[in-house]
Design an enzyme around this catalytic site. Structure first.
Site: not given
Ligand code: AMP
Length: 280
Positions: A34, A36-37, A61, A149, A153, A176, A186
């Site tokens: 999306h 953001g990526h 994960q 986001k 992490q 974003i 996602s």
């Protein structure tokens, strides 16, 4: 755009790229891309010569098999988006390819592996550290781009990079959002139409918290949000934390430290996370 499915192929491409003196930018993802990526790809295009993305839904994960099975996968569409964004190469291994011949690794992430996401998703960050460590060994990026986001992490990646002495600069990119404020993810694709309407409420609560820092303590703000979610919504709260943005340690007062607020909640069968800077 070059498309690689095997580790040997990406290693050869990286060797050649390094020989040519090119600066490598890397954007690891799990696909279902999306904006953001794509914003991370934009940063990589702006700051490096050769942009490599990876698309790998990393089983190690996921602490929840339903989440892994239902994770959206659309590699063809992702490849088109990456190409249009100016990405130069994409690595799409299968799990067997990714982990073939690799001995399991564990990471001592200390405090970071005990709170918030780590508390509710046991083993998650070890899986993240492991796959990013392996990907960094293959891609040997000069700069790697990650989204705020996933705030915790980012801290985990920085800690892994420090421990493993990867010679990479990690750049954090802002979250974003959709026009209604929902942080792009996602997993949003799995929300029902009704849930999708309710989802931006989390961000609204975080923004309200920002207004409250002048009059309420961190504990009071957390209690307000927790009560609101319990009483008036379909969200099931997992955690709401107000922490020092650098150490991720909880704070009991607002006193000239950089402060971040982080939240995780279930909406139906989808787990949403978000965070914003509260101060300065
Ligand atoms: P994922 O595919 O969810 O593993 O995410 C891949 C990268 O994209 C991670 O560095 C994420 O933090 C980042 N990312 C995901 N969603 C967003 C977003 N809404 N804004 C900025 N970065 C994001």
């Amino acid at each position: 755009m070059l498309i690689y499915k095997h580790k040997t192929e990406i290693e050869d491409y990286i060797s050649q790229t390094k020989k040519n003196g090119k600066k490598i930018g890397f954007v690891p993802t799990m696909g279902a891309l999306h904006q953001g990526h794509l914003a991370l790809i934009d940063q990589a295009v702006a700051k490096t010569d050769q942009v490599v993305a990876s698309i790998f839904v990393n089983p190690k994960q996921f602490n929840n098999s339903e989440d892994l099975n239902k994770y959206p996968r659309m590699p063809e569409k992702d490849i088109d988006l990456l190409q249009a964004q100016g990405c130069h190469a994409v690595f799409l291994p299968t799990p067997d390819e990714m982990y073939a011949g690799v001995i399991e690794r564990t990471y001592d992430l200390g405090y970071l592996d005990t709170v918030m996401e780590a508390k509710f998703r046991p083993g998650h960050f070890n899986g993240v550290a492991f796959v990013v460590d392996l990907l960094f060994e293959l891609v040997r990026p000069d700069i790697a781009f990650f989204g705020e986001k996933d705030f915790q992490q980012l801290a985990v990646i920085n800690e892994m990079v420090r421990q493993k002495k990867h010679r990479v600069e990690v750049i954090a990119c802002p979250t974003i959002r959709e026009t209604d404020g929902l942080a792009m993810s996602s997993r949003n694709l799995r929300l029902t139409a009704e849930e999708r309407k309710q989802a931006p409420f989390l961000y609204q609560l975080l923004k309200e918290a920002r207004q409250q820092t002048a009059s309420l303590t961190p504990d009071q703000i957390k209690a307000t949000i927790s009560n609101t979610l319990t009483k008036n919504s379909s969200f099931k709260l997992e955690y709401i934390e107000i922490v020092n943005a650098l150490t991720l340690q909880p704070v009991s007062a607002f006193n000239n430290q950089p402060i971040q607020i982080l939240i995780a909640a279930w909406l139906g069968s989808v787990r949403l996370i978000d965070n914003i800077q509260l101060l300065p």
